[in-house]
Design an enzyme around this catalytic site. Structure first.
Site, PDB file in Angstrom:
ATOM      1  N   HIS A 114       0.850  -1.196   0.000  1.00 43.42           N
ATOM      2  CA  HIS A 114       0.000   0.000   0.000  1.00 43.42           C
ATOM      3  C   HIS A 114       0.882   1.241   0.000  1.00 43.42           C
ATOM      4  CE1 HIS A 114       1.170  -0.441   4.215  1.00 43.42           C
ATOM      5  NE2 HIS A 114       0.949   0.854   4.348  1.00 43.42           N
TER       6      HIS A 114
ATOM      7  N   ASP B 282       0.848   5.137   1.940  1.00 44.50           N
ATOM      8  CA  ASP B 282       0.178   5.801   3.053  1.00 44.50           C
ATOM      9  C   ASP B 282      -0.531   7.038   2.512  1.00 44.50           C
ATOM     10  OD1 ASP B 282       1.234   3.885   4.691  1.00 44.50           O
ATOM     11  OD2 ASP B 282       2.772   5.167   5.585  1.00 44.50           O
TER      12      ASP B 282
ATOM     13  N   HIS C 233       4.816   0.196  -0.084  1.00 48.80           N
ATOM     14  CA  HIS C 233       5.566  -0.622   0.874  1.00 48.80           C
ATOM     15  C   HIS C 233       4.674  -1.725   1.434  1.00 48.80           C
ATOM     16  CE1 HIS C 233       3.788   2.790   3.006  1.00 48.80           C
ATOM     17  NE2 HIS C 233       3.758   2.061   4.110  1.00 48.80           N
TER      18      HIS C 233
ATOM     19  N   ARG D 233       7.797  -8.741  15.031  1.00 48.48           N
ATOM     20  CA  ARG D 233       8.134  -7.340  14.735  1.00 48.48           C
ATOM     21  C   ARG D 233       7.125  -6.426  15.416  1.00 48.48           C
ATOM     22  NH1 ARG D 233      10.449  -3.935  10.700  1.00 48.48           N
ATOM     23  NH2 ARG D 233       9.112  -2.192  10.137  1.00 48.48           N
TER      24      ARG D 233
HETATM   25  C1  LIG Z   1      -8.136  -0.117   3.238  1.00 48.43           C
HETATM   26  C2  LIG Z   1      -7.636   0.817   3.999  1.00 48.43           C
HETATM   27  C3  LIG Z   1      -6.802   0.599   5.222  1.00 48.43           C
HETATM   28  C4  LIG Z   1      -6.242   1.969   5.464  1.00 48.43           C
HETATM   29  C5  LIG Z   1      -7.370   2.852   5.093  1.00 48.43           C
HETATM   30  C6  LIG Z   1      -7.777   2.276   3.739  1.00 48.43           C
HETATM   31  O1  LIG Z   1      -9.055   2.635   3.315  1.00 48.43           O
HETATM   32  C7  LIG Z   1      -6.785   2.746   2.700  1.00 48.43           C
HETATM   33  C8  LIG Z   1      -5.479   3.140   3.339  1.00 48.43           C
HETATM   34  C9  LIG Z   1      -5.062   2.222   4.505  1.00 48.43           C
HETATM   35  C10 LIG Z   1      -4.047   2.919   5.346  1.00 48.43           C
HETATM   36  C11 LIG Z   1      -2.603   2.726   4.866  1.00 48.43           C
HETATM   37  C12 LIG Z   1      -1.678   3.494   5.802  1.00 48.43           C
HETATM   38  C13 LIG Z   1      -2.001   3.302   7.252  1.00 48.43           C
HETATM   39  O2  LIG Z   1      -1.567   2.036   7.672  1.00 48.43           O
HETATM   40  C14 LIG Z   1      -3.508   3.411   7.518  1.00 48.43           C
HETATM   41  C15 LIG Z   1      -3.739   3.385   9.001  1.00 48.43           C
HETATM   42  C16 LIG Z   1      -4.065   4.603   6.834  1.00 48.43           C
HETATM   43  O3  LIG Z   1      -4.269   5.695   7.296  1.00 48.43           O
HETATM   44  O4  LIG Z   1      -4.368   4.305   5.545  1.00 48.43           O
HETATM   45  C17 LIG Z   1      -4.196   2.336   6.722  1.00 48.43           C
HETATM   46  C18 LIG Z   1      -5.702   2.234   6.883  1.00 48.43           C
HETATM   47  C19 LIG Z   1      -6.067   1.170   7.892  1.00 48.43           C
HETATM   48  O5  LIG Z   1      -5.362   0.180   8.081  1.00 48.43           O
HETATM   49  O6  LIG Z   1      -7.140   1.302   8.450  1.00 48.43           O
HETATM   50  O1  LIG Z   2       4.825  -1.977  10.439  1.00 49.33           O
HETATM   51  C1  LIG Z   2       5.534  -1.372   9.651  1.00 49.33           C
HETATM   52  O2  LIG Z   2       6.742  -1.374   9.698  1.00 49.33           O
HETATM   53  C2  LIG Z   2       4.875  -0.536   8.577  1.00 49.33           C
HETATM   54  C3  LIG Z   2       3.373  -0.548   8.669  1.00 49.33           C
HETATM   55  C4  LIG Z   2       2.726   0.332   7.695  1.00 49.33           C
HETATM   56  O3  LIG Z   2       3.197   0.490   6.604  1.00 49.33           O
HETATM   57  C5  LIG Z   2       1.500   1.048   8.062  1.00 49.33           C
HETATM   58  O4  LIG Z   2       0.964   0.837   9.174  1.00 49.33           O
HETATM   59  O5  LIG Z   2       1.040   1.856   7.235  1.00 49.33           O
HETATM   60 FE   LIG Z   3       2.212   2.113   5.538  1.00 47.00          FE
END
Ligand SMILES: C=C1C[C@]23C[C@@]1(O)CC[C@H]2[C@@]12CC[C@H](O)[C@@](C)(C(=O)O1)[C@H]2[C@@H]3C(=O)O
Ligand SMILES: O=C(O)CCC(=O)C(=O)O
Ligand SMILES: [Fe+2]
Length: 290
Positions: free
Chosen positions: A162, A164, A219, A229
């Site tokens: 994904h 961020d 990543h 981890r």
């Molecule tokens: C499917 C999803 C999980 C996520 C929110 C989303 O709709 C799309 C982005 C995902 C992500 C990726 C980065 C972070 O880990 C996260 C917390 C974020 O803000 O966007 C995750 C979201 C999640 O795991 O809830």
């Molecule tokens: O756990 C990690 O090292 C990265 C996790 C990550 O990419 C995320 O939470 O968006």
């Molecule tokens: Fe991430």
């Protein structure tokens, strides 16, 4: 990631795996923030990788170890005990952010603003410092999965690929490997762990604000078969009403914005309708399919 029962070959399909990637990448840019040239190196790193490691950050190892111990203790609790600390807010993280981490992220953003000649030093950092900034802090735990790892010689994915969505993310993990980034040519490489440093990655919002100059880096995290981890991530985002659009000062004369204008709130709403690995920015590209 929760493993409820050990898989047999019939239920393996529910676990995501990938081809083993032997490449331990030694080319991650390492930025010493006290280096006078750091701002230029950070900008180069954001363009080439969307990813870099910060050393000499001033956060003591003692403090980081204490934080890690607390995280280890938390993940050892039963689900019922964990829930006593309250529901996650937002549902995937927490709004209580230590000022040390935010300050370090702001310092880096100020160096970027300076290096890009954006004008006011706080154009970027001010977004994170705003008391209504939509930033959050998240702890991730990837338990060891030795049985799964052995299956078909493939690697088990702990956190799928994904980007961020935010402006910038700051990651600190224990000394267990697993984090991988995708290079420009599509190769996945493993980031050597370093528990004394912070890893920064560019998020979707920053890619838009630099009109594609900075890469929102794809990543993922692989599970390790021997060591668990633990990672802590600060996602630095702006207020919900902030317009995410290319900064005029980074654009060349006559350059067109690659993305339609949207607010952070609109982007988040749209992101939550997508799946983790989707290219969420595609919906906002102006010239898609041309
Ligand atoms: C499917 C999803 C999980 C996520 C929110 C989303 O709709 C799309 C982005 C995902 C992500 C990726 C980065 C972070 O880990 C996260 C917390 C974020 O803000 O966007 C995750 C979201 C999640 O795991 O809830
Ligand atoms: O756990 C990690 O090292 C990265 C996790 C990550 O990419 C995320 O939470 O968006
Ligand atoms: Fe991430």
């Amino acid at each position: 990631m929760v493993v409820l029962s050990l898989p047999n070959h019939d239920n393996l399909g529910q676990f995501k795996t990938c081809k083993p990637t032997p490449n331990i990448f030694t080319g991650i840019p390492i930025i010493d923030i006290s280096d006078p040239n750091a701002k230029h190196l950070i900008i180069e790193a954001c363009k080439e990788f969307g990813f870099f490691k910060v050393v000499n950050h001033g956060v003591s190892m003692e403090f980081l170890s204490l934080l890690e111990d607390e995280a280890v203790k938390f993940f050892k609790l039963t689900q019922q005990e964990k829930e006593k600390s309250g529901p996650p807010n937002p549902f995937y993280g927490n709004k209580k952010i230590g000022s040390n981490v935010r300050e370090m992220a702001c310092e880096v953003l100020e160096m970027i603003a300076d290096g890009l000649n954006i004008g006011a030093k706080d154009v970027l950092s001010g977004l994170l410092r705003d008391e209504k900034s939509d930033s959050c802090f998240r702890l991730n735990h990837y338990p060891t999965c030795p049985e799964l790892q052995a299956l078909n010689g493939r690697n088990l994915i702990g956190f799928g690929e994904h980007t961020d969505p935010h402006i910038i993310s700051v990651v600190r993990s224990n000394n267990t490997s697993g984090l991988q980034i995708c290079l420009k040519d599509g190769t996945w490489v493993s980031v050597p762990p370093d528990h004394s440093s912070f890893f920064f990655n560019v998020g979707d919002a920053f890619q838009v604000m630099t009109n594609g100059r900075f890469r929102s880096v794809k990543h993922r995290v692989l599970a390790d078969n021997l060591k668990s981890r633990i990672s802590m991530i600060y996602f630095g985002g702006p207020t919900l009403s902030t317009k995410i659009t290319a900064l005029k000062s980074v654009m060349e004369e006559g350059e067109k914005s690659l993305y339609k204008e949207f607010t952070w709130c609109e982007y988040k709403k749209s992101a939550y309708k997508t799946r983790l690995g989707d290219n969420r920015l595609a919906l906002f590209e102006k010239f898609a399919g041309q």
